[in-house]
Design an enzyme around this catalytic site. Structure first.
Site, PDB file in Angstrom:
ATOM      1  N   ARG A 256      29.347  34.397  24.000  1.00 24.06           N
ATOM      2  CA  ARG A 256      28.707  35.456  23.187  1.00 24.06           C
ATOM      3  C   ARG A 256      29.574  35.821  21.983  1.00 24.06           C
ATOM      4  O   ARG A 256      29.200  36.698  21.198  1.00 24.06           O
ATOM      5  CB  ARG A 256      28.470  36.699  24.049  1.00 24.06           C
ATOM      6  CG  ARG A 256      27.078  36.810  24.635  1.00 24.06           C
ATOM      7  CD  ARG A 256      26.816  35.763  25.672  1.00 24.06           C
ATOM      8  NE  ARG A 256      25.443  35.781  26.157  1.00 24.06           N
ATOM      9  CZ  ARG A 256      25.033  35.132  27.236  1.00 24.06           C
ATOM     10  NH1 ARG A 256      25.883  34.408  27.928  1.00 24.06           N
ATOM     11  NH2 ARG A 256      23.771  35.195  27.608  1.00 24.06           N
TER      12      ARG A 256
ATOM     13  N   LYS B 222      43.243  27.932  27.022  1.00 24.47           N
ATOM     14  CA  LYS B 222      44.169  29.017  26.654  1.00 24.47           C
ATOM     15  C   LYS B 222      45.646  28.655  26.834  1.00 24.47           C
ATOM     16  O   LYS B 222      46.490  29.061  26.040  1.00 24.47           O
ATOM     17  CB  LYS B 222      43.850  30.283  27.452  1.00 24.47           C
ATOM     18  CG  LYS B 222      42.533  30.941  27.042  1.00 24.47           C
ATOM     19  CD  LYS B 222      42.313  32.240  27.789  1.00 24.47           C
ATOM     20  CE  LYS B 222      40.974  32.845  27.429  1.00 24.47           C
ATOM     21  NZ  LYS B 222      40.800  34.186  27.983  1.00 24.47           N
TER      22      LYS B 222
ATOM     23  N   ASP C 107      43.523  39.885  25.620  1.00 25.85           N
ATOM     24  CA  ASP C 107      42.735  40.187  26.820  1.00 25.85           C
ATOM     25  C   ASP C 107      43.221  41.450  27.542  1.00 25.85           C
ATOM     26  O   ASP C 107      42.409  42.220  28.066  1.00 25.85           O
ATOM     27  CB  ASP C 107      42.768  39.000  27.796  1.00 25.85           C
ATOM     28  CG  ASP C 107      41.915  37.828  27.309  1.00 25.85           C
ATOM     29  OD1 ASP C 107      40.943  38.071  26.576  1.00 25.85           O
ATOM     30  OD2 ASP C 107      42.225  36.684  27.664  1.00 25.85           O
TER      31      ASP C 107
ATOM     32  N   ALA D 269      44.653  35.566  40.728  1.00 24.29           N
ATOM     33  CA  ALA D 269      46.004  35.412  40.166  1.00 24.29           C
ATOM     34  C   ALA D 269      46.012  34.356  39.068  1.00 24.29           C
ATOM     35  O   ALA D 269      47.049  33.772  38.767  1.00 24.29           O
ATOM     36  CB  ALA D 269      46.993  35.042  41.276  1.00 24.29           C
TER      37      ALA D 269
ATOM     38  N   ALA E  82      43.108  35.202  33.833  1.00 26.10           N
ATOM     39  CA  ALA E  82      42.426  36.477  33.610  1.00 26.10           C
ATOM     40  C   ALA E  82      43.130  37.592  34.378  1.00 26.10           C
ATOM     41  O   ALA E  82      43.361  38.688  33.835  1.00 26.10           O
ATOM     42  CB  ALA E  82      40.968  36.361  34.051  1.00 26.10           C
TER      43      ALA E  82
ATOM     44  N   ILE F 173      35.499  41.992  35.830  1.00 24.48           N
ATOM     45  CA  ILE F 173      35.657  41.405  34.491  1.00 24.48           C
ATOM     46  C   ILE F 173      34.555  40.392  34.193  1.00 24.48           C
ATOM     47  O   ILE F 173      34.397  39.964  33.066  1.00 24.48           O
ATOM     48  CB  ILE F 173      37.062  40.804  34.259  1.00 24.48           C
ATOM     49  CG1 ILE F 173      37.287  39.558  35.107  1.00 24.48           C
ATOM     50  CG2 ILE F 173      38.163  41.818  34.510  1.00 24.48           C
ATOM     51  CD1 ILE F 173      38.431  38.704  34.573  1.00 24.48           C
TER      52      ILE F 173
ATOM     53  N   GLY G  23      32.176  43.986  32.753  1.00 25.26           N
ATOM     54  CA  GLY G  23      33.088  43.192  31.938  1.00 25.26           C
ATOM     55  C   GLY G  23      32.701  43.032  30.469  1.00 25.26           C
ATOM     56  O   GLY G  23      33.481  42.489  29.682  1.00 25.26           O
TER      57      GLY G  23
HETATM   58  P1  ATR Z   1      41.075  32.207  34.890  1.00 29.24           P
HETATM   59  O1  ATR Z   1      42.066  31.630  33.939  1.00 29.24           O
HETATM   60  O2  ATR Z   1      39.716  32.422  34.279  1.00 29.24           O
HETATM   61  O3  ATR Z   1      41.571  33.400  35.595  1.00 29.24           O
HETATM   62  P2  ATR Z   1      41.779  30.417  37.028  1.00 29.24           P
HETATM   63  O4  ATR Z   1      43.164  30.355  36.492  1.00 29.24           O
HETATM   64  O5  ATR Z   1      41.112  29.155  37.483  1.00 29.24           O
HETATM   65  O6  ATR Z   1      40.787  31.050  35.972  1.00 29.24           O
HETATM   66  O7  ATR Z   1      41.772  31.484  38.232  1.00 29.24           O
HETATM   67  C1  ATR Z   1      40.661  31.707  39.025  1.00 29.24           C
HETATM   68  C2  ATR Z   1      41.021  32.710  40.130  1.00 29.24           C
HETATM   69  O8  ATR Z   1      39.883  32.906  40.979  1.00 29.24           O
HETATM   70  C3  ATR Z   1      42.150  32.248  41.029  1.00 29.24           C
HETATM   71  O9  ATR Z   1      42.900  33.375  41.412  1.00 29.24           O
HETATM   72  C4  ATR Z   1      41.394  31.647  42.210  1.00 29.24           C
HETATM   73  O10 ATR Z   1      42.114  31.668  43.449  1.00 29.24           O
HETATM   74  P3  ATR Z   1      43.175  30.499  43.784  1.00 29.24           P
HETATM   75  O11 ATR Z   1      44.449  30.886  43.096  1.00 29.24           O
HETATM   76  O12 ATR Z   1      43.288  30.527  45.266  1.00 29.24           O
HETATM   77  O13 ATR Z   1      42.587  29.227  43.251  1.00 29.24           O
HETATM   78  C5  ATR Z   1      40.227  32.600  42.315  1.00 29.24           C
HETATM   79  N1  ATR Z   1      39.102  31.936  43.007  1.00 29.24           N
HETATM   80  C6  ATR Z   1      38.282  30.991  42.486  1.00 29.24           C
HETATM   81  N2  ATR Z   1      37.372  30.616  43.408  1.00 29.24           N
HETATM   82  C7  ATR Z   1      37.625  31.338  44.541  1.00 29.24           C
HETATM   83  C8  ATR Z   1      37.025  31.423  45.832  1.00 29.24           C
HETATM   84  N3  ATR Z   1      35.973  30.668  46.158  1.00 29.24           N
HETATM   85  N4  ATR Z   1      37.548  32.295  46.729  1.00 29.24           N
HETATM   86  C9  ATR Z   1      38.615  33.053  46.415  1.00 29.24           C
HETATM   87  N5  ATR Z   1      39.232  33.015  45.206  1.00 29.24           N
HETATM   88  C10 ATR Z   1      38.735  32.189  44.279  1.00 29.24           C
END
Ligand code: ATR
Length: 289
Positions: free
Chosen positions: A21, A71, A112, A138, A141, A226, A249
Site C-alpha cells: 500500500r 531489509k 519501523d 523475534a 518486525a 502489527i 497495524g
Molecule cells: P519479519 O522480518 O517480518 O519479522 P521473520 O524474520 O521471518 O519476518 O520473522 C517471523 C516471526 O514470526 C518469527 O519470530 C517466527 O518464529 P521463528 O523464529 O520460530 O521462526 C514467527 N512465526 C512465523 N510463523 C510462525 C508459526 N507458525 N508459529 C509461531 N511463530 C511463527
C-alpha cells in the site's frame, strides 16, 4: 510545482510487492502537497537485489523504501558500498528507508520503531509502559517493536517466540530488559502485562492463525497487532470482544512512512483520517477480490 524541475523518483523494493500500500500512501501525500514526485513499486527477486539497488541512483532515484525480504540485504549492500547506516537501523539489523544523496554517501535508516510507537501513542494514549509487555515473535518486525519499546523506557519486554534461541539472541542484542519466554508459556506470560504485541505474520491473510487464548490477559491491557491485512485480525477481534483496547497495524504503516517522505521531499506529512479511510477502503477491496 514548476514544470522545469525534475521529477523526484522514489519507490519501494520488495518481492512480492504488488500488495504494497506504500505507492497509494506516498501518492496521496505527493498530491496533497503538490510535489513533482513519483513513487513506484519495484518487484525485485532476491538474487537481483544488490545489482538493482546499486543502479537506482543513475536511474534518477532519490531514495527507496525496502520491504520483505530485502531489509537485511539493504543494510549489507549499503555497508559494503561505504554508505551510512543509522544507529537505529544497525540496532534493528534492517533498513527500510534509503536516501541517495546527490553529493554524499547512500544513507540507510529504519523507521519501523518510530512508526510502531507513534501509532501506539496515537491509538492508545492511556498506555503508560510501566508494567511488563509481551511481544510475540523475534524476527525483523519484532526487533523494531523492541527498539521502540526499549527507547520508550519499558523495563521488561517478554519475547515469546517459537524458536527460543532467536529470543535469546534478541536478549543479547538489546540487553536485560528482554526476557525470553518459551512458546508453550505464551498464555501464562500474559498475566500482568500492560501491552500484548503480535510481531509475527500469524493472523495475516494467507498465513496460519495465531493460537493464543487471552483468558489471563488483564482487562486494561492494550492488544496491538502489527498485521494490517485484515485490518481486524482474529487476535484483535477476540481482544475487542472481551473489552481490551486494541490497536491495528495500519497506523504503523502510515507513521513509518512519514519521516521517509520528509527525507525525500522535504515535508513531514500528516497521518490524517482521510488518508486512513482511503487505505481502509483499499484493504476492504482486497478482502473481496
Ligand atoms: P519479519 O522480518 O517480518 O519479522 P521473520 O524474520 O521471518 O519476518 O520473522 C517471523 C516471526 O514470526 C518469527 O519470530 C517466527 O518464529 P521463528 O523464529 O520460530 O521462526 C514467527 N512465526 C512465523 N510463523 C510462525 C508459526 N507458525 N508459529 C509461531 N511463530 C511463527
Amino acid at each position: 510545482m514548476t514544470p522545469s524541475k525534475k521529477t523526484i523518483r522514489t519507490g519501494v523494493m520488495g518481492w512480492p510487492v504488488a500488495h504494497s500500500r506504500s505507492p497509494l500512501l506516498h501518492g496521496y501525500w505527493l498530491k496533497q502537497h503538490a510535489i513533482n514526485g513519483e513513487y513506484t513499486a519495484l518487484a525485485v527477486p532476491p538474487g537481483d537485489f544488490t545489482k538493482t539497488f546499486s543502479q537506482l541512483p543513475e536511474q534518477g532515484f532519490s531514495g527507496v523504501n525496502i520491504t520483505v525480504p530485502h531489509k537485511q540485504a539493504a543494510l549489507e549492500a549499503i555497508t559494503l558500498a561505504g554508505g551510512a547506516v543509522t544507529e537505529m537501523a544497525r540496532h534493528i539489523g534492517a533498513v527500510n528507508a534509503v536516501v541517495f544523496h546527490a553529493n554524499g554517501p547512500v544513507e540507510g535508516d529504519n523507521t519501523d520503531a518510530f512508526g510502531f510507537m507513534e501509532n501506539l501513542r496515537e491509538k492508545a494514549p492511556q498506555w503508560k509502559g510501566d508494567n511488563p509487555v509481551a511481544v510475540l515473535g523475534a524476527g525483523g518486525a519484532a526487533r523494531a517493536v523492541c527498539a521502540g519499546l526499549a527507547g520508550a523506557g519499558v523495563k521488561e519486554i517478554r519475547i515469546v517466540n517459537r524458536t527460543e534461541e532467536k529470543a535469546q539472541n534478541l536478549a543479547r542484542m538489546f540487553g536485560p530488559s528482554i526476557i525470553p519466554v518459551s512458546w508453550e508459556d505464551r498464555e501464562t506470560s500474559l498475566a500482568d502485562v500492560s501491552l500484548l504485541v503480535n510481531g509475527t505474520p500469524l493472523g495475516m491473510a494467507g498465513s496460519p492463525l495465531l493460537d493464543l487464548a487471552l483468558a489471563r490477559l488483564p482487562a486494561a491491557a492494550v492488544v496491538y497487532d502489527i498485521v494490517y491485512a485484515p485490518l481486524e485480525t482474529p487476535l484483535l477481534g477476540a481482544a475487542k470482544a472481551r473489552g481490551n483496547p486494541v490497536v491495528d497495524g495500519l497506523g504503523m504503516l502510515i507513521h513509518q512512512a512519514r519521516p521517509t517522505f520528509e527525507a525525500w521531499f522535504g515535508v513531514l506529512p500528516e497521518a490524517t483520517s482521510e488518508l486512513r479511510e482511503m487505505l481502509e477502503a483499499d484493504l476492504r477491496k482486497g478482502e473481496t477480490t
